[in-house]
Design a protein around this motif. Structure first.
Motif, PDB file in Angstrom:
ATOM      1  N   ILE B 187       1.039  -1.174   0.002  1.00  0.00           N
ATOM      2  CA  ILE B 187       0.068  -0.233  -0.085  1.00  0.00           C
ATOM      3  C   ILE B 187       1.076   1.330  -0.083  1.00  0.00           C
ATOM      4  N   ASP B 188       0.407   2.364  -0.521  1.00  0.00           N
ATOM      5  CA  ASP B 188       1.234   3.448  -1.063  1.00  0.00           C
ATOM      6  C   ASP B 188       1.777   3.971   0.277  1.00  0.00           C
ATOM      7  N   SER B 189       0.683   4.127   1.335  1.00  0.00           N
ATOM      8  CA  SER B 189       0.927   5.103   2.393  1.00  0.00           C
ATOM      9  C   SER B 189       1.750   4.250   3.590  1.00  0.00           C
ATOM     10  N   ASP B 190       2.121   2.896   3.369  1.00  0.00           N
ATOM     11  CA  ASP B 190       2.742   2.327   4.404  1.00  0.00           C
ATOM     12  C   ASP B 190       4.103   1.980   4.153  1.00  0.00           C
ATOM     13  N   ARG B 191       4.854   3.028   4.394  1.00  0.00           N
ATOM     14  CA  ARG B 191       6.307   2.974   3.822  1.00  0.00           C
ATOM     15  C   ARG B 191       7.115   1.999   4.183  1.00  0.00           C
ATOM     16  N   GLN B 192       6.900   1.683   5.597  1.00  0.00           N
ATOM     17  CA  GLN B 192       7.695   0.264   6.097  1.00  0.00           C
ATOM     18  C   GLN B 192       7.339  -0.909   5.326  1.00  0.00           C
ATOM     19  N   HIS B 193       5.849  -1.026   5.220  1.00  0.00           N
ATOM     20  CA  HIS B 193       5.573  -2.471   4.393  1.00  0.00           C
ATOM     21  C   HIS B 193       6.030  -2.305   2.879  1.00  0.00           C
ATOM     22  N   LEU B 194       5.901  -1.201   2.460  1.00  0.00           N
ATOM     23  CA  LEU B 194       6.358  -1.004   0.937  1.00  0.00           C
ATOM     24  C   LEU B 194       7.742  -1.159   0.643  1.00  0.00           C
ATOM     25  N   THR B 195       8.566  -0.901   1.792  1.00  0.00           N
ATOM     26  CA  THR B 195      10.113  -1.181   1.470  1.00  0.00           C
ATOM     27  C   THR B 195      10.362  -2.487   1.610  1.00  0.00           C
ATOM     28  N   SER B 196       9.529  -3.326   2.846  1.00  0.00           N
ATOM     29  CA  SER B 196       9.893  -4.695   2.861  1.00  0.00           C
ATOM     30  C   SER B 196       9.515  -5.576   1.820  1.00  0.00           C
ATOM     31  N   VAL B 197       8.634  -4.982   0.965  1.00  0.00           N
ATOM     32  CA  VAL B 197       8.063  -5.673  -0.119  1.00  0.00           C
ATOM     33  C   VAL B 197       9.108  -5.347  -1.266  1.00  0.00           C
ATOM     34  N   LEU B 198       9.572  -4.012  -1.715  1.00  0.00           N
ATOM     35  CA  LEU B 198      10.434  -3.717  -2.712  1.00  0.00           C
ATOM     36  C   LEU B 198      11.823  -4.666  -2.339  1.00  0.00           C
TER      37      LEU B 198
END
Lengths: 651, 349
Positions: B187-198
């Motif tokens: 999800i765009d707004s969840d920086r931490q989760h987004l980074t972990s997925v990247l």
């Protein structure tokens, strides 16, 4: 096709027996029993069902002929269906070969010899035969049912309707089965060798060397030695049949042609084009990347390049035409020589990506092996009706240079020329071949690698601004080419795209004046490409009619010009290899003649461009039959043009 | 250490110096609408890239057309803003011919799933070394608000005033059906989760598809609000973690039913040992596929985020390079003169 000998197709009429006469038998002794006649040229057409192996038979006869040293030109002609219904007219596949002791230019207008493997093959080709031609028919196939299939109620072999021809009735199937009765093969498999029996018979008639074919069969059927031996046995049986049967009273000899010194091989257009691409990669020092989607008649280039991975060639069979060119463009961004190969329908799908390549100003080769259109059209037949599509078939002002080879062998140099333009000017380039060039073949004087043009490319590796920055659209003042800096080069990171770019920086720009400037600059870059002058062949310097062609019409036009001149007519000839930009001297050349005739296998596309650009009254002569022009037909057109001028002069 | 962490980048030259997010910013003004979810994704990507430890010049971003496809202009790497839907094809040619590059594709739901659907599925099945970031906002933004192939059925837009008639794609179901080896959602707004997925995508060898739920505050505002609001997200979001039981909030868990399908159930002492344990590396894609179907299409309740599937399969560009090497080893480096000469020649003196 390269010889200066000018005795040509003009020497004789259509019977091909220009200089016949007895010759002493060769030293083998086996020939002594039958007379041998010497001919200067022969046109043979093999015709049969699409499952009869006629293309293979023609290819083998061509190889034997090339090995013997004749000049030659071939015309395969086959249906789009892989196996059309057996015995029907649409299912007929043929292969025509013209070979001679001198320089020839076309596969010939009318066959001297027709090999017809069934009634359909006879019926489909009979109209092309001049009176007196030899017809060899496989009588085993002339059953009531097979005759009825093509609408013959009476047997033409028996009712006297073929009296004008020299008919050889040969039970090819029966003879093949007899020859293979001890082979242990099933009847069906044995029957399939009948094309090799026919090839053996023709090889005897025309004194062709046979080792090449036997070697070829052994290697083709290396995994099925019994099939290889059966084919060789049938081939030899055909040869012996000619030698012993009384029906074939004479054999013929066609001396090797006197071509310029050098080492030669036979080559088809698509093979020459494939080799040209590999050579361009080698001479530019770039890896070759082909992105392609299978399409007739271009697929053979994909097949051929796929075989040469040891040259560092990457071939990518894409999910569609768009992905084929997309991948090639992506590879070009990465510093490869990107190529996509297709035919007219594929070009239509690729046009948006070609436009992107125009905007990105990256080198890219778009190879279009033209076929009959519109839409699916005639996939296996030839046409040159994609010229305007190549020239204009994109949104916006999107100029693309165009190169067109004139002969099968010339496809090699055309690929190098297209690569030269693409790499020097950072632009997509169209290479327009066609089905006739692709599948036709001729002897090719093999060039030395060192004679090939040096296409070395220097990638940009340093910033190009005083402040140490890099502008991707800062152009070379001479060529107007932009720098090619590939990913992996430190300090030159940049972004490019299909949105209009600011001159120099390459940043997005919607500024009106900038757009006007960029559109004109991209056009000026293509207009300024250096291309060789068009050469005019006007021996007397007093001709008033110029015949101008492009692409594969070179052979028939040149043959027609020779005919006209041999009969005392004056005509000048020129042929375009560069269609965008046109050669700088073209306007002056056109202005130098009272009449300009432009034969094209379309409805006048080059003529339209010439009229628009040079305000010249170029006269179109058109044919869109899926087949090349005939020399005799074009000679009539040229005579008419000369005659009209004379008449006008008298008025 | 990077070599161990990012096996997919082992052929990419390493950076000599540490990098920061700032190194990946360009001087170009970012021109998305104020409040667009793309800003957050851009910031997350720029912050994450230094972690890869590779040279900036060996990184390439390729995009198609659409709002998200402006992305490359804002990344100080090599980049190409191409044409609608074709980025996966262009990136395939680049990645297949340049194994020393890290190639990223930025695309949207219209670009990837409508006009470019064919290229997306073929990139996935080929398993080219590409990382595809699919910004899904369930609407066409750049063309001003028509429904997209991920819009819910009955969507009222300018082109569908009485409601859209076509059923939407489920991008992750599609990807698994197309033999994708890596499928994730964030999800765009969840920086931490987004980074972990990247990070997980970058580690993966082959094509990685990352669906990023992205808010278009102009034409489809709040499309994913239920997954973001503190009041609702605990009941709506399922955070997948490899090797951990799959739970929704404090009380519910995902269970496999007798028919093999997945469902949610209140967790009790009796059933807590049977909660499905997430295995992203399962060879059989059936469970991952079932997870893509877990969310309620209308309410987005029970939406799993994280890495749904991450399996190993030979990578197209590696295989292609191996064929070239093998051809050269077997037949020697290509000899142009020998090729042109062939085997059937004759000489005219």
């Amino acid at each position: 096709m390269t010889s200066q000998v000018d005795q040509s197709e003009a020497v004789d009429g259509s019977d091909g027996e220009g200089r016949s006469g007895p010759v002493p038998p060769p030293g083998t002794g086996t020939r002594a029993a039958k007379p041998i006649r010497r001919l200067d040229r022969v046109i043979i057409r093999f015709a049969g069902d699409s499952g009869d192996g006629m293309q293979l038979t023609g290819d083998r006869f061509t190889s034997e002929t090339a090995a013997f040293g004749n000049d030659l030109s071939t015309l395969p002609n086959f249906p789009a269906e892989i196996r059309a219904p057996a015995g029907t007219l649409p299912g007929v596949s043929s292969f025509q070969l013209h070979f001679a002791d001198h320089d020839i230019l076309t596969p010939g207008d009318a066959p001297n010899v027709l090999v017809a493997m069934n009634p359909a093959a006879l019926k489909a080709n009979l109209a092309d035969l001049p009176r007196g031609a030899e017809i060899i028919v496989n009588t085993d196939e002339f059953t009531k049912r097979a005759l009825a299939k093509v609408g013959w109620s009476a047997d033409p072999l028996a009712d006297g309707s073929l009296e004008a021809y020299h008919l050889h009735k040969v039970p090819l199937t029966t003879l093949t089965l007899q020859a293979l009765k001890d082979s242990g093969l099933a009847r069906k498999d044995a029957e399939r060798a009948k094309n090799m029996f026919a090839l053996g018979l023709l090889s005897w008639m025309y004194h062709r060397p046979t080792h090449g074919t036997e070697r070829f069969l052994r290697s083709k059927f290396a995994k099925k030695p019994d099939i290889a031996e059966a084919n060789i046995a049938a081939f030899r049986a055909g040869w012996n049949f000619g030698e012993t049967t009384e029906d074939f009273a004479v054999s013929y000899e066609i001396a090797p042609a006197t071509l310029p010194p050098g080492t030669y091989r036979n080559i088809s257009g698509n093979l020459a084009l494939s080799y040209g691409l590999i050579a361009a990669a080698k001479r530019s020092g770039l890896p070759l990347f082909l992105g392609s989607y299978p399409i007739t008649p271009a697929s053979d280039i994909l097949h051929e390049l796929s075989r040469h991975k040891n040259f560092g060639v990457r071939t990518f069979q894409a999910e569609d035409e768009i992905a084929g060119i997309g991948a090639a463009l992506g590879a070009a961004f990465g510093g490869a020589l990107g190529v996509t190969t297709t035919s007219g329908p594929g070009v239509a799908l690729k046009s948006e990506t070609i436009g992107l390549a125009v905007s990105l100003e990256l080198p890219l080769l778009v190879v279009d092996i033209q076929r009959g259109g519109p839409s699916t059209g005639l996939p296996t037949k030839t046409e040159q009706a994609d010229l305007l599509q190549a020239m204009f078939g994109r949104n916006g002002e999107a100029p693309v240079p165009i190169v067109a080879p004139a002969t099968p062998a010339e496809c090699f140099t055309a690929a190098l020329e297209a690569a030269r333009i693409a790499l020097t000017y950072r632009t997509p380039v169209f290479l327009l071949s066609d089905g006739y060039l692709a599948n036709g073949s001729e002897p090719w004087k093999i060039p030395g690698v060192d004679e090939l043009p040096d296409l070395t490319v220097e990638f940009t590796t340093e910033p190009n601004r005083p402040d140490g920055s890099f502008w991707p659209y800062l152009r070379d003042p001479q060529t107007l080419a932009r720098p090619w800096a590939v990913p992996g080069t430190p300090g030159l990171e940049h972004r490019i795209g299909g949105i209009e770019k600011q001159d120099g920086t390459g940043n997005i720009s919607y500024d009106p004046a900038n757009h006007d400037f960029m559109v004109r600059t991209r056009q000026a870059k293509v207009d300024g490409i250096a291309v060789p002058d068009v050469v005019v062949d006007d021996p007397g310097g007093t001709a008033r009619v110029l015949v101008l062609g492009w692409g594969s019409t070179y052979g028939p036009i040149t043959a027609a010009v020779r005919r006209v001149r041999a009969d005392g007519g004056e005509v000048a000839q020129a042929h375009l290899r560069n269609l965008n930009p046109f050669p700088a001297n073209l306007g002056a050349v056109l202005a130098g003649y009272d009449k300009v005739i432009v034969p094209e296998m379309n409805l006048g596309q080059l003529a339209l461009l010439l009229r628009a650009k040079y305000l010249v009254d170029a006269q179109s002569y058109n044919q869109v039959r899926g087949l090349p022009f005939k020399a005799a037909q074009l000679a009539d057109v040229l005579w008419a043009a000369i005659g009209n001028l004379d008449e006008e002069g008298r008025r | 250490m990077t070599e161990d962490r990012f096996p997919s980048l082992r052929l990419v030259p390493k950076s000599d110096e540490p990098q920061t997010a700032k190194d990946f910013k360009t001087d170009q003004e970012v021109r998305w609408c104020p409040g667009c979810g793309d800003y957050a994704i851009l910031a997350a990507v720029q912050s994450f890239m230094p972690e890869l430890g590779i040279r900036r010049e060996n990184t390439v971003f390729v995009s198609g057309i659409g709002c998200s496809s402006r992305f490359p202009y804002y990344m100080n790497t090599y980049g190409m803003h191409s044409i609608h839907g074709r980025a996966p094809a262009i990136a395939t040619g680049l990645a297949a011919s340049r194994p020393d590059l890290s190639v990223w594709v930025v695309t949207g739901d219209g670009d990837a799933l409508s006009i470019g659907g064919n290229h997306l599925i073929h990139a996935l099945r080929r398993n080219v070394n590409l990382k595809i970031l699919l910004f899904n906002n369930r609407i066409y933004g750049l063309t001003k608000g028509q429904y997209s192939p991920t819009s819910e059925l009955g969507k009222i837009t300018k082109s569908t005033p009485m409601g859209s008639l076509d059923a939407p794609f489920n991008p992750l179901s599609l990807a698994i059906g197309a033999e994708a080896t890596f499928v994730a959602r964030t999800i765009d707004s969840d920086r931490q989760h987004l980074t972990s997925v990247l990070r997980a995508a970058a580690e993966h060898e082959g094509t990685a598809l990352v669906e990023i739920y992205q808010n278009c505050n102009i034409f489809n505002d709040g499309a994913f609000e239920v997954l973001k609001e503190p009041g609702t997200r605990d009941e709506a979001l399922i955070r997948l973690e490899h090797g951990r039981p799959i739970r929704l909030g404090a009380e519910q868990g995902v269970f496999r039913g007798p028919d093999g399908g997945l469902h949610l159930e209140a967790v009790t002492e009796a059933n807590q040992d049977r909660i499905l344990v997430h295995d992203a590396g399962a060879a059989n894609p059936a469970t991952a596929f079932a997870l893509t179907r877990l969310a309620d299409a209308d309410t987005l309740h029970h939406t799993p985020i994280g890495v749904l599937r991450d399996v190993r399969r030979p990578v197209y560009d590696t295989l292609m390079a191996e064929q070239l090497d093998r051809a050269a080893a077997d037949r020697g480096e290509g000899d142009l003169a020998a090729l042109l000469t062939g085997s059937d020649t004759w000489t005219v003196a």
